[in-house]
Design an enzyme around this catalytic site. Structure first.
Site, PDB file in Angstrom:
ATOM      1  N   GLY A  12      -1.188  -6.370  -3.167  1.00  0.00           N
ATOM      2  CA  GLY A  12      -1.620  -5.308  -4.066  1.00  0.00           C
ATOM      3  C   GLY A  12      -3.079  -5.276  -4.471  1.00  0.00           C
ATOM      4  O   GLY A  12      -3.414  -4.673  -5.493  1.00  0.00           O
ATOM      5  N   THR A  13      -3.969  -5.882  -3.697  1.00  0.00           N
ATOM      6  CA  THR A  13      -5.391  -5.802  -4.075  1.00  0.00           C
ATOM      7  C   THR A  13      -5.895  -4.363  -4.000  1.00  0.00           C
ATOM      8  O   THR A  13      -6.640  -3.923  -4.874  1.00  0.00           O
ATOM      9  CB  THR A  13      -6.273  -6.727  -3.207  1.00  0.00           C
ATOM     10  OG1 THR A  13      -6.010  -6.467  -1.833  1.00  0.00           O
ATOM     11  CG2 THR A  13      -6.009  -8.192  -3.516  1.00  0.00           C
ATOM     12  N   ASN A  14      -5.487  -3.626  -2.973  1.00  0.00           N
ATOM     13  CA  ASN A  14      -5.897  -2.218  -2.899  1.00  0.00           C
ATOM     14  C   ASN A  14      -5.246  -1.402  -4.011  1.00  0.00           C
ATOM     15  O   ASN A  14      -5.882  -0.532  -4.604  1.00  0.00           O
ATOM     16  CB  ASN A  14      -5.557  -1.615  -1.530  1.00  0.00           C
ATOM     17  CG  ASN A  14      -6.608  -1.952  -0.493  1.00  0.00           C
ATOM     18  OD1 ASN A  14      -7.797  -1.885  -0.760  1.00  0.00           O
ATOM     19  ND2 ASN A  14      -6.160  -2.321   0.692  1.00  0.00           N
ATOM     20  N   MET A  85       4.836  -1.325   4.090  1.00  0.00           N
ATOM     21  CA  MET A  85       5.244  -1.764   5.417  1.00  0.00           C
ATOM     22  C   MET A  85       6.398  -0.984   6.035  1.00  0.00           C
ATOM     23  O   MET A  85       6.953  -1.408   7.042  1.00  0.00           O
ATOM     24  CB  MET A  85       5.629  -3.257   5.373  1.00  0.00           C
ATOM     25  CG  MET A  85       4.480  -4.167   5.057  1.00  0.00           C
ATOM     26  SD  MET A  85       3.247  -4.129   6.353  1.00  0.00           S
ATOM     27  CE  MET A  85       1.795  -3.757   5.435  1.00  0.00           C
ATOM     28  N   ASN A 102      -2.919   6.849   4.113  1.00  0.00           N
ATOM     29  CA  ASN A 102      -2.733   5.433   4.398  1.00  0.00           C
ATOM     30  C   ASN A 102      -4.073   4.831   4.782  1.00  0.00           C
ATOM     31  O   ASN A 102      -4.973   5.536   5.239  1.00  0.00           O
ATOM     32  CB  ASN A 102      -1.739   5.266   5.556  1.00  0.00           C
ATOM     33  CG  ASN A 102      -1.431   3.813   5.858  1.00  0.00           C
ATOM     34  OD1 ASN A 102      -1.279   2.993   4.961  1.00  0.00           O
ATOM     35  ND2 ASN A 102      -1.322   3.480   7.137  1.00  0.00           N
ATOM     36  N   HIS A 104      -5.646   1.747   7.229  1.00  0.00           N
ATOM     37  CA  HIS A 104      -5.313   0.831   8.326  1.00  0.00           C
ATOM     38  C   HIS A 104      -6.518  -0.065   8.596  1.00  0.00           C
ATOM     39  O   HIS A 104      -7.648   0.429   8.647  1.00  0.00           O
ATOM     40  CB  HIS A 104      -4.945   1.621   9.582  1.00  0.00           C
ATOM     41  CG  HIS A 104      -4.440   0.749  10.681  1.00  0.00           C
ATOM     42  ND1 HIS A 104      -3.153   0.262  10.701  1.00  0.00           N
ATOM     43  CD2 HIS A 104      -5.061   0.249  11.773  1.00  0.00           C
ATOM     44  CE1 HIS A 104      -3.006  -0.505  11.775  1.00  0.00           C
ATOM     45  NE2 HIS A 104      -4.151  -0.525  12.435  1.00  0.00           N
TER      46      HIS A 104
END
Length: 192
Positions: A12-14, A85, A102, A104
């Protein structure tokens, strides 16, 4: 006000970075964090900021009757995948057309698709002796990592870079650019 739901599966850093970025924003609000894993540390991070969190099984996420009312209860206008995921079900892709993004950890179309996430991507980049890598922010479609590319940001690589070095360089790009691009996309969508 545009209400965002962040879908997460891991650390969860983002997710936390996005929450902090929009904390005092008058137009965009992170209203909900949804995880498919009860042990995702992203839930701890989100709770620290008072963001409501829901854990849904893969079955519930793929069940329109289970997930749609939750998104409606929180008036969700936009969905951000931040280390999520699972494939997003087609009914959500249709309902939130060009309103699901999203991130990537490679320059798509290189190193994308099923099984290509996190460390797997960085290992593949290293094995291919790439001279650069980066992040791709894209719309979500029914094809894994196949949606229209919104933005890409690059970083140079050296032969001395380890997989961990590559991961650290990607992390810097994610923290620097992901929230800003989300904001730009939402503002463009609002003006259409």
């Amino acid at each position: 006000m545009t209400n965002i739901a962040i879908f997460v599966s891991g650390n969860g850093t983002n997710c936390e970075n996005i929450i902090k970025y929009f904390k005092d924003n008058q137009d965009i609000n992170v209203s909900l964090v949804i995880s498919n894993r009860a042990d995702a540390y992203a839930l701890v991070r989100a709770a620290k900021y008072g963001i409501p969190c829901k854990t849904l099984s893969k079955k519930e996420i793929n069940d329109e009757a289970a997930i749609t009312p939750i998104l409606e209860d929180y008036n969700i206008d936009f969905i951000v995948l931040a280390g999520f995921m699972l494939m997003v079900p087609g009914f959500l892709v249709d309902k939130y057309c060009n309103k699901i993004v999203n991130i990537h950890p490679s320059l798509l179309p290189k190193f994308g698709g099923k099984g290509m996430y996190g460390r797997h991507v960085h290992e593949a980049v290293k094995a291919a002796d790439e001279k650069e890598t980066g992040i791709t922010i894209h719309y979500v479609s029914n094809v894994c990592d196949g949606g229209e590319i919104i933005a890409q940001f690059k970083t140079r690589l050296t032969q001395e870079d380890t997989v961990e070095d590559i991961e650290a360089k990607i992390h810097v790009l994610e923290q620097m650019h992901f929230p800003e691009v989300i904001e730009q996309v939402i503002k463009q969508t609002a003006h259409k």
